[in-house]
Scaffold this motif. Structure first.
Motif, short mmCIF file in Angstrom:
data_model
loop_
_atom_site.label_atom_id
_atom_site.label_comp_id
_atom_site.label_asym_id
_atom_site.label_seq_id
_atom_site.Cartn_x
_atom_site.Cartn_y
_atom_site.Cartn_z
N VAL A 55 39.48 32.25 42.14
CA VAL A 55 38.41 33.14 42.45
C VAL A 55 38.23 33.89 43.60
O VAL A 55 38.15 35.13 43.66
CB VAL A 55 36.94 32.47 42.02
N LYS A 58 40.73 36.61 43.70
CA LYS A 58 40.30 38.01 42.88
C LYS A 58 39.00 38.74 43.52
O LYS A 58 38.77 39.81 43.29
CB LYS A 58 39.89 37.37 41.50
N ALA A 59 38.04 37.84 44.12
CA ALA A 59 36.90 38.51 44.58
C ALA A 59 36.97 39.29 45.90
O ALA A 59 36.58 40.23 46.03
CB ALA A 59 35.90 37.25 44.72
N ALA A 62 37.30 43.07 45.90
CA ALA A 62 36.91 43.70 44.50
C ALA A 62 35.80 44.70 44.94
O ALA A 62 35.05 44.57 45.85
CB ALA A 62 36.07 42.59 43.73
N ILE A 77 33.43 37.70 37.96
CA ILE A 77 34.58 37.21 38.30
C ILE A 77 34.68 35.53 38.00
O ILE A 77 35.83 35.19 37.32
CB ILE A 77 35.10 37.26 39.79
N ASP A 80 34.87 35.01 34.25
CA ASP A 80 36.07 35.38 33.77
C ASP A 80 37.04 34.05 33.94
O ASP A 80 38.02 33.72 33.19
CB ASP A 80 36.77 36.77 34.19
N GLU A 81 37.01 33.64 35.09
CA GLU A 81 38.04 32.54 35.74
C GLU A 81 37.75 31.27 34.99
O GLU A 81 38.48 30.70 34.24
CB GLU A 81 37.99 32.35 36.96
#
Ligand code: GDP
Length: 297
Positions: A55, A58-59, A62, A77, A80-81
């Motif tokens: 996470v 991805k974050a 972002a 996020i 979704d994870e």
């Protein structure tokens, strides 16, 4: 607790009003909350760690726009994870019951909800897929368990194999197969004996039954309230017997959901159904979105 994760994340970001991209510091603060929430939910440490790591990746960086606050962005996020981890990639959505009579082996520890789940699934197959199902209890040590299955069978309108005192589990499995074949059943379900703890005798018996029945599905029933214990039980059963999926029971309780998250990540086996109460209709196909929503609150 999981229930508050959204609030917690919101709180971390409330003070942030800037737009642009999430900085590493912002994300680190949020991830502390995620990590604590996961551990409180009894998610195992390695799973929590790797979840937070992906996470974070991805974050960080972002984009945050006017329409979405930084907090909402991180929640999305995380959501979704969660779906990704809960769902895996190749979860089958239906039981494999072609080539009648298809054997389904039900395994698990005593008290996990195995017998109840056997009857619930049998009812589901009968009602929704119009299958003729035969159930057999292999719990020779506990006559009460055999009677319980017979009573549930009557309740849901599914046949059970007549009880013949003195037979062992393998003999019962063979008789179930014969009866299912001769009787023109689509499916026969073998409710194996449960013990309080995993032991060699239990595993030997389950293996012997498996070898005789050659099941299309081997479903492990575990108590969803037991967190990491449930995952350990699944790892043991999968290693010794081989399971095709997991049924998590008692998901109607105020459980913390950690078992669901760790299960797939640790065992690689899909959660196929969740038990949501004592009633015979209280079972649903596992839905990652629903669990993720519940986790996020
Ligand atoms: P077994 O020993 O594993 O066969 O367990 P049982 O099927 O006898 O279930 C033990 C108890 O758990 C029974 O009282 C069931 O009604 C209850 N039970 C089973 N599944 C669920 C569930 O999903 N939710 C709740 N609340 N209770 C359940």
């Amino acid at each position: 607790m999981f229930e508050n994760l959204s609030d917690r994340l919101g709180g971390v970001f409330d003070r942030l009003t800037k737009q642009g991209a999430l900085s590493e510091d912002d994300v680190t603060a949020a991830m502390r909350e995620v990590r604590v929430a996961l551990l409180e939910a009894d998610v195992s440490l390695p799973v929590a760690r790797s979840f937070v790591k992906s996470v974070t990746a991805k974050a960080t960086g972002a984009a945050v726009t006017k329409s979405i606050t930084p907090g909402q962005q991180v929640v999305k996020i995380v959501h979704d994870e969660l779906i990704k981890v809960l769902q895996g990639e190749d979860a089958p959505d239906a039981l494999r019951i072609d080539n009648p009579p298809a054997p389904i082996l039900m395994v698990g520890l005593q008290g996990s909800g195995k017998t109840t789940t056997t009857a619930k699934l049998a009812k589901r197959l009968k009602d929704r897929e119009k299958k003729r199902v035969l159930m057999a209890s292999l719990d020779t040590q506990r006559p009460a368990a055999m009677e319980q299955l017979a009573i549930l069978g009557q309740q849901v309108g599914v046949d059970t194999l007549p009880i013949v005192p003195g037979e062992n589990a393998v003999q019962i499995a063979k008789r179930a197969k014969q009866q299912a074949t001769l009787g023109g059943y689509d499916v026969y379900m073998l409710d194996t004996a449960g013990r309080l703890h995993i032991d060699q005798v239990l595993m030997d018996e389950v293996q012997a039954v498996r070898d005789v029945a050659n099941p299309r599905e081997t479903l492990l029933v575990v108590d969803g309230l037991t967190g990491q214990d449930a995952v350990n039980v699944a790892t043991e059963f999968d290693g010794k017997v081989g399971i095709s999926g997991v049924v998590l029971t008692r998901m109607d309780g105020d459980g913390r959901g950690g078992a669901a998250l760790s299960m797939r990540a640790v065992t690689g086996k899909p959660i196929r159904f969740v038990g949501l109460g004592e009633k015979m209709d209280a079972i649903e196909v596992f839905d990652a979105h629903r669990i993720a929503g519940r986790i996020l609150g």
